[in-house]
Scaffold this motif. Structure first.
Motif, mmCIF file in Angstrom:
data_model
loop_
_atom_site.group_PDB
_atom_site.id
_atom_site.type_symbol
_atom_site.label_atom_id
_atom_site.label_comp_id
_atom_site.label_asym_id
_atom_site.label_seq_id
_atom_site.Cartn_x
_atom_site.Cartn_y
_atom_site.Cartn_z
ATOM 1 N N ASP A 141 0.814 -1.217 0.000
ATOM 2 C CA ASP A 141 0.000 0.000 0.000
ATOM 3 C C ASP A 141 0.853 1.276 0.000
ATOM 4 O OD1 ASP A 141 0.969 -0.346 2.566
ATOM 5 O OD2 ASP A 141 -0.832 0.454 3.528
ATOM 6 N N GLU A 142 2.117 1.158 -0.379
ATOM 7 C CA GLU A 142 3.031 2.300 -0.377
ATOM 8 C C GLU A 142 3.696 2.475 -1.731
ATOM 9 O OE1 GLU A 142 4.163 1.635 4.325
ATOM 10 O OE2 GLU A 142 5.632 1.117 2.797
ATOM 11 N N LEU A 143 4.185 3.692 -1.962
ATOM 12 C CA LEU A 143 4.860 4.042 -3.211
ATOM 13 C C LEU A 143 6.189 4.727 -2.914
ATOM 14 C CD1 LEU A 143 1.847 5.667 -5.116
ATOM 15 C CD2 LEU A 143 2.776 3.386 -5.485
ATOM 16 N N VAL A 144 7.088 4.684 -3.883
ATOM 17 C CA VAL A 144 8.338 5.438 -3.810
ATOM 18 C C VAL A 144 8.189 6.606 -4.770
ATOM 19 C CG1 VAL A 144 10.823 5.403 -4.206
ATOM 20 C CG2 VAL A 144 9.695 3.392 -3.262
ATOM 21 N N GLU A 145 8.418 7.804 -4.271
ATOM 22 C CA GLU A 145 8.301 9.024 -5.073
ATOM 23 C C GLU A 145 9.711 9.541 -5.342
ATOM 24 O OE1 GLU A 145 6.764 13.089 -3.588
ATOM 25 O OE2 GLU A 145 5.027 11.884 -4.101
ATOM 26 N N ILE A 146 10.047 9.672 -6.620
ATOM 27 C CA ILE A 146 11.400 10.078 -6.998
ATOM 28 C C ILE A 146 11.340 11.450 -7.662
ATOM 29 C CG2 ILE A 146 13.426 9.454 -8.353
ATOM 30 C CD1 ILE A 146 12.296 6.573 -8.283
ATOM 31 N N THR A 147 12.119 12.383 -7.127
ATOM 32 C CA THR A 147 12.263 13.714 -7.712
ATOM 33 C C THR A 147 13.756 13.968 -7.902
ATOM 34 O OG1 THR A 147 12.412 14.838 -5.576
ATOM 35 C CG2 THR A 147 10.202 14.517 -6.483
ATOM 36 N N PRO A 148 14.135 15.002 -8.623
ATOM 37 C CA PRO A 148 15.570 15.294 -8.751
ATOM 38 C C PRO A 148 16.249 15.586 -7.415
ATOM 39 C CG PRO A 148 14.328 16.484 -10.415
ATOM 40 C CD PRO A 148 13.333 15.855 -9.501
ATOM 41 N N ASP A 149 15.482 16.048 -6.425
ATOM 42 C CA ASP A 149 16.065 16.420 -5.138
ATOM 43 C C ASP A 149 16.026 15.314 -4.095
ATOM 44 O OD1 ASP A 149 16.521 18.957 -6.133
ATOM 45 O OD2 ASP A 149 14.560 19.675 -5.490
ATOM 46 N N ALA A 150 15.047 14.405 -4.174
ATOM 47 C CA ALA A 150 14.867 13.458 -3.080
ATOM 48 C C ALA A 150 14.181 12.174 -3.530
ATOM 49 C CB ALA A 150 14.033 14.104 -1.983
ATOM 50 N N ARG A 181 11.364 9.895 -1.773
ATOM 51 C CA ARG A 181 10.429 9.911 -0.653
ATOM 52 C C ARG A 181 9.543 8.679 -0.708
ATOM 53 N NH1 ARG A 181 10.259 15.725 -2.008
ATOM 54 N NH2 ARG A 181 8.718 15.239 -3.593
ATOM 55 N N LEU A 182 9.062 8.299 0.462
ATOM 56 C CA LEU A 182 8.105 7.208 0.582
ATOM 57 C C LEU A 182 6.755 7.797 0.943
ATOM 58 C CD1 LEU A 182 10.282 4.786 2.716
ATOM 59 C CD2 LEU A 182 10.036 4.809 0.250
#
Length: 124
Positions: free
Chosen positions: A89-98, A100-101
């Motif tokens: 029920d979780e995702l990994v969020e990827i941005t150029p800076d970080a 995040r879960l």
């Protein structure tokens, strides 16, 4: 895991109090939003917490009451570690800076409603 309750910047005071019960993955002054995972709980269930709460200020001052808070360094995940860590029920969020879960459903009420319907379906 610990899940952020509201949008805002994390405060060292809140993270210090929360770190007694979990290992933090964010540091002070980090922008968070509802549904973002901010810490690793030692219990088997998720807790919704407020990492943006600041210390109540009063007009009374005395020496020794405002001590410097010492926080442990937050956990840092690589992309591979984050992908191994997440639950269904979780995702990994990827941005150029970080990296995040977060939870798939950001709203706490929607998550509770889904868990309630899932538990009802498994019992019938």
């Amino acid at each position: 895991v610990f899940i952020a309750k509201e949008k805002g910047k994390t405060m060292a005071y809140s993270l210090f109090n929360l770190s007694e019960r979990a290992r933090m993955i964010v540091e002070p002054a980090t922008e968070v939003y509802p549904g973002m995972i901010i810490g690793l709980n030692s219990r088997s269930f998720d807790l919704v917490v407020n990492p943006c709460k600041n210390k109540n200020l009063t007009n009374v001052r005395s020496s020794g009451t405002d001590e410097a808070l010492k926080l442990l360094d937050p956990l840092r995940f690589t992309l591979e570690e984050a992908l191994e860590f997440i639950n269904h029920d979780e995702l990994v969020e990827i941005t150029p800076d970080a990296i995040r879960l977060r939870k798939k459903l950001l709203d706490e009420k929607d998550r509770k409603r889904l868990y309630k319907t899932l538990s009802y379906e498994t019992t019938t």
